[in-house]
Scaffold this motif. Structure first.
Motif, PDB file in Angstrom:
ATOM      1  N   GLY A 164       0.814  -1.210   0.000  1.00  0.00           N
ATOM      2  CA  GLY A 164       0.000   0.000   0.000  1.00  0.00           C
ATOM      3  C   GLY A 164       0.849   1.261   0.000  1.00  0.00           C
ATOM      4  N   SER A 165       1.829   1.316   0.906  1.00  0.00           N
ATOM      5  CA  SER A 165       2.714   2.476   0.957  1.00  0.00           C
ATOM      6  C   SER A 165       3.562   2.576  -0.307  1.00  0.00           C
ATOM      7  CB  SER A 165       3.627   2.393   2.182  1.00  0.00           C
ATOM      8  OG  SER A 165       2.876   2.521   3.370  1.00  0.00           O
ATOM      9  N   ALA A 166       4.023   1.428  -0.809  1.00  0.00           N
ATOM     10  CA  ALA A 166       4.832   1.425  -2.038  1.00  0.00           C
ATOM     11  C   ALA A 166       4.052   2.006  -3.202  1.00  0.00           C
ATOM     12  CB  ALA A 166       5.300   0.010  -2.353  1.00  0.00           C
ATOM     13  N   LEU A 167       2.753   1.685  -3.264  1.00  0.00           N
ATOM     14  CA  LEU A 167       1.909   2.206  -4.339  1.00  0.00           C
ATOM     15  C   LEU A 167       1.864   3.723  -4.329  1.00  0.00           C
ATOM     16  CD1 LEU A 167      -0.249   1.829  -6.599  1.00  0.00           C
ATOM     17  CD2 LEU A 167      -1.964   1.748  -4.764  1.00  0.00           C
ATOM     18  N   ILE A 168       1.808   4.323  -3.141  1.00  0.00           N
ATOM     19  CA  ILE A 168       1.729   5.777  -3.032  1.00  0.00           C
ATOM     20  C   ILE A 168       2.934   6.437  -3.689  1.00  0.00           C
ATOM     21  CG2 ILE A 168       1.539   7.738  -1.470  1.00  0.00           C
ATOM     22  CD1 ILE A 168      -0.905   5.861  -1.485  1.00  0.00           C
ATOM     23  N   PHE A 169       4.113   5.871  -3.486  1.00  0.00           N
ATOM     24  CA  PHE A 169       5.340   6.462  -4.032  1.00  0.00           C
ATOM     25  C   PHE A 169       5.359   6.424  -5.564  1.00  0.00           C
ATOM     26  CE2 PHE A 169       6.561   5.807   0.319  1.00  0.00           C
ATOM     27  CZ  PHE A 169       7.463   6.825   0.585  1.00  0.00           C
ATOM     28  N   THR A 170       4.705   5.418  -6.154  1.00  0.00           N
ATOM     29  CA  THR A 170       4.704   5.349  -7.621  1.00  0.00           C
ATOM     30  C   THR A 170       3.986   6.541  -8.234  1.00  0.00           C
ATOM     31  OG1 THR A 170       2.636   4.054  -7.754  1.00  0.00           O
ATOM     32  CG2 THR A 170       4.703   2.825  -7.547  1.00  0.00           C
ATOM     33  N   MET A 171       3.108   7.182  -7.465  1.00  0.00           N
ATOM     34  CA  MET A 171       2.336   8.296  -8.010  1.00  0.00           C
ATOM     35  C   MET A 171       3.163   9.566  -8.184  1.00  0.00           C
ATOM     36  SD  MET A 171      -0.593   7.042  -8.689  1.00  0.00           S
ATOM     37  CE  MET A 171       0.249   5.490  -9.028  1.00  0.00           C
ATOM     38  N   PHE A 172       4.391   9.571  -7.679  1.00  0.00           N
ATOM     39  CA  PHE A 172       5.277  10.702  -7.947  1.00  0.00           C
ATOM     40  C   PHE A 172       5.635  10.777  -9.435  1.00  0.00           C
ATOM     41  CE2 PHE A 172       6.439  10.474  -3.329  1.00  0.00           C
ATOM     42  CZ  PHE A 172       6.076  11.772  -3.009  1.00  0.00           C
ATOM     43  N   ILE A 173       5.302   9.725 -10.194  1.00  0.00           N
ATOM     44  CA  ILE A 173       5.538   9.736 -11.637  1.00  0.00           C
ATOM     45  C   ILE A 173       4.776  10.886 -12.285  1.00  0.00           C
ATOM     46  CG2 ILE A 173       3.629   8.191 -12.208  1.00  0.00           C
ATOM     47  CD1 ILE A 173       7.067   8.021 -13.831  1.00  0.00           C
ATOM     48  N   PHE A 174       3.635  11.284 -11.686  1.00  0.00           N
ATOM     49  CA  PHE A 174       2.865  12.402 -12.226  1.00  0.00           C
ATOM     50  C   PHE A 174       3.613  13.723 -12.073  1.00  0.00           C
ATOM     51  CE2 PHE A 174      -0.595   9.329 -11.326  1.00  0.00           C
ATOM     52  CZ  PHE A 174      -1.128   9.253 -12.602  1.00  0.00           C
ATOM     53  N   VAL A 175       4.401  13.829 -11.000  1.00  0.00           N
ATOM     54  CA  VAL A 175       5.216  15.024 -10.809  1.00  0.00           C
ATOM     55  C   VAL A 175       6.287  15.092 -11.895  1.00  0.00           C
ATOM     56  CG1 VAL A 175       6.731  16.274  -9.225  1.00  0.00           C
ATOM     57  CG2 VAL A 175       4.798  14.955  -8.319  1.00  0.00           C
ATOM     58  N   LEU A 176       6.925  13.967 -12.158  1.00  0.00           N
ATOM     59  CA  LEU A 176       7.927  13.911 -13.227  1.00  0.00           C
ATOM     60  C   LEU A 176       7.300  14.262 -14.570  1.00  0.00           C
ATOM     61  CD1 LEU A 176       9.938  10.665 -12.332  1.00  0.00           C
ATOM     62  CD2 LEU A 176      10.681  13.023 -12.054  1.00  0.00           C
ATOM     63  N   ASN A 177       6.107  13.729 -14.814  1.00  0.00           N
ATOM     64  CA  ASN A 177       5.428  14.017 -16.076  1.00  0.00           C
ATOM     65  C   ASN A 177       5.099  15.499 -16.206  1.00  0.00           C
ATOM     66  OD1 ASN A 177       2.350  14.025 -17.498  1.00  0.00           O
ATOM     67  ND2 ASN A 177       3.930  12.864 -18.555  1.00  0.00           N
ATOM     68  N   ARG A 178       4.689  16.113 -15.098  1.00  0.00           N
ATOM     69  CA  ARG A 178       4.379  17.549 -15.108  1.00  0.00           C
ATOM     70  C   ARG A 178       5.615  18.382 -15.448  1.00  0.00           C
ATOM     71  NH1 ARG A 178       4.600  22.107 -15.192  1.00  0.00           N
ATOM     72  NH2 ARG A 178       3.334  23.750 -14.237  1.00  0.00           N
ATOM     73  N   GLU A 179       6.787  17.855 -15.090  1.00  0.00           N
ATOM     74  CA  GLU A 179       8.022  18.597 -15.315  1.00  0.00           C
ATOM     75  C   GLU A 179       8.754  18.185 -16.593  1.00  0.00           C
ATOM     76  OE1 GLU A 179       8.831  21.247 -13.546  1.00  0.00           O
ATOM     77  OE2 GLU A 179       6.925  20.869 -12.519  1.00  0.00           O
ATOM     78  N   GLY A 180       8.102  17.387 -17.438  1.00  0.00           N
ATOM     79  CA  GLY A 180       8.686  17.106 -18.747  1.00  0.00           C
ATOM     80  C   GLY A 180       9.008  15.667 -19.068  1.00  0.00           C
ATOM     81  N   LEU A 181       8.743  14.734 -18.151  1.00  0.00           N
ATOM     82  CA  LEU A 181       8.980  13.325 -18.464  1.00  0.00           C
ATOM     83  C   LEU A 181       8.069  12.912 -19.625  1.00  0.00           C
ATOM     84  CD1 LEU A 181      10.517  10.739 -17.342  1.00  0.00           C
ATOM     85  CD2 LEU A 181       8.321  10.148 -16.275  1.00  0.00           C
TER      86      LEU A 181
END
Length: 418
Positions: A164-181
């Motif tokens: 459950g906690s591990a899943l939360i960290f994967t959502m930081f991918i949206f931050v990377l995408n917002r910044e140009g990923l």
């Protein structure tokens, strides 16, 4: 003079929404735990009494966060992140095991869960890295470093095991995408999840045929100049190989209780007295609330202790039963309002670091909010994700408060960043 200007620029809309959620959380914890033998609300032998202590400590915590110079959070972001990784790694030696999970440090009767605090540290580290003027997420090496910052805590949390906690960290991918990923990272992840679920639900032959049809349609609809038979064949082979490996992974890598939860979710096993009990009882409690609910402190499912862990991961069932559809909708709107406010403030930051951190805060809160409520109403497997500011627990309440109020401090400080 500088401190006074910062205090005057605190976003009180965010603070009021936060306070409303914390108060509603305590009220529902009180309702879930109160018994005829309960004497007073400050009874520290009960969860609602302990939660009041956590809330009181929160006030001190907020004061400290708002007092510290906002630049400290940027300057020592890497230190905070490194410390969080050390604490996560230390669990394998010094951690306390509860229900098969080694996720907590125990200090007497008090326990603390470092993965909760690691979310704020990871958000700071990611903001620190991405705000570097030399970083360009079009560069593959820079992409790898950004993904590594997210992956490190996940690799330490998964073996605990705490999916459950591990899943939360994967959502930081949206931050990377917002910044140009590049967006293909998100699409790849989305299709991988969809393909995984499809492989669990359908027979292998049907899955292979659907993959073949999808790749063929994409190839034929592409412009002739963009068609590449070798690339299409490679994608086809990888997707088929992934799909055919799902059953093996599910049966041999997933633990039994994880398989049980997916099977209940998909309707393969209906064990209402076993693995399906929590979800079934939570849906009964929420459904029994109707439009307006049974009334505060009047929930029969709540008072009968039919829903396990109702004061923690299943706190939303108390809202649904006693406050009904209208009360649940109001609570959801409070969360939506808080998330939209954070995104609005993030877009209006004067520094890249503050903006990126704000998006990290929104990503964490949004994922907790969606996953918890989806879990409680039975459209997502039970994975033990608390509802921000509502669920009982010192670690989660303090960690969410730290996460949010560091951003509140950054936003208040933007007046000095012109």
């Amino acid at each position: 003079m500088k401190n006074q200007s910062v205090k005057n620029n605190i976003d009180w809309i965010t603070v009021i929404l936060y306070m409303a959620l914390v108060i509603l959380g305590w009220m529902n914890i009180y309702s879930a735990d109160i018994t005829p033998e309960s004497n007073y609300i400050f009874d520290i032998t009960q969860n609602y009494g302990k939660q009041l202590i956590f809330i009181g400590c929160n006030i001190v915590l907020i004061f400290i966060i708002l007092t510290i110079d906002a630049k400290i959070y940027e300057r020592f972001a890497s230190v905070f992140f490194g410390a969080s990784l050390v604490l996560l790694a230390g669990l394998f030696i010094f951690g306390k095991t509860v229900a098969g999970q080694r996720c907590w440090y125990a200090i007497g009767s008090f326990t603390i869960q470092p993965s909760e605090f690691a979310k704020a540290a990871t958000a700071l580290a990611l903001a620190k890295y991405l705000s570097d003027s030399q970083v360009n997420l079009k560069n593959f090496n820079h992409q790898l470093i950004g993904l590594l910052i997210i992956a490190l805590p996940i690799l330490l949390i998964l073996p605990q095991p705490d999916p459950g906690s591990a899943l939360i960290f994967t959502m930081f991918i949206f931050v990377l995408n917002r910044e140009g990923l590049p967006s293909w990272y998100l699409w790849t992840g989305f299709f991988a999840v969809a393909l995984f679920l499809m492989a669990l639900l359908l027979k292998p032959l049907y899955v292979v045929l659907l993959i073949f049809a999808g790749v063929a349609i994409h190839y034929l609809r592409s412009r002739p100049i963009h068609r590449n038979i070798i690339a299409s064949a490679t994608v086809l082979i990888v997707m088929v190989g992934f799909a055919l490996s799902v059953d093996y992974v599910f049966e041999n890598v997933f633990k039994q209780h994880h398989r049980d939860r997916f099977n209940v979710l998909f309707g393969r096993e209906v064990d209402m007295a076993g693995v399906g009990y929590n979800t079934n009882q939570s849906k009964i409690a929420i459904g029994s609330g109707g439009w307006l609910g049974k009334g505060y402190l009047e929930g029969t499912q709540t008072k009968g202790n039919f829903v396990p862990e109702q004061h923690t991961d299943y706190i939303f069932t108390t809202v649904g039963e006693e406050w009904g559809f209208v009360g649940s909708a109001v609570l959801i709107l409070l969360y939506v309002a808080l998330l939209l406010r954070i995104l609005y403030l993030a877009e209006n930051q004067k520094t890249k670091f503050s903006r990126i951190y704000g998006y990290g805060v929104a990503s964490v809160l949004f994922t907790h909010f969606v996953v918890n409520i989806s879990m409680v109403i039975g459209i997502f497997p039970t994975i033990g994700v608390p509802l921000p500011f509502l669920s009982y627990g010192g670690s989660s309440l303090w960690a969410f408060t730290i996460l949010l109020f560091i951003f509140v401090k950054m936003d208040a400080n933007k007046v000095n960043e012109w």
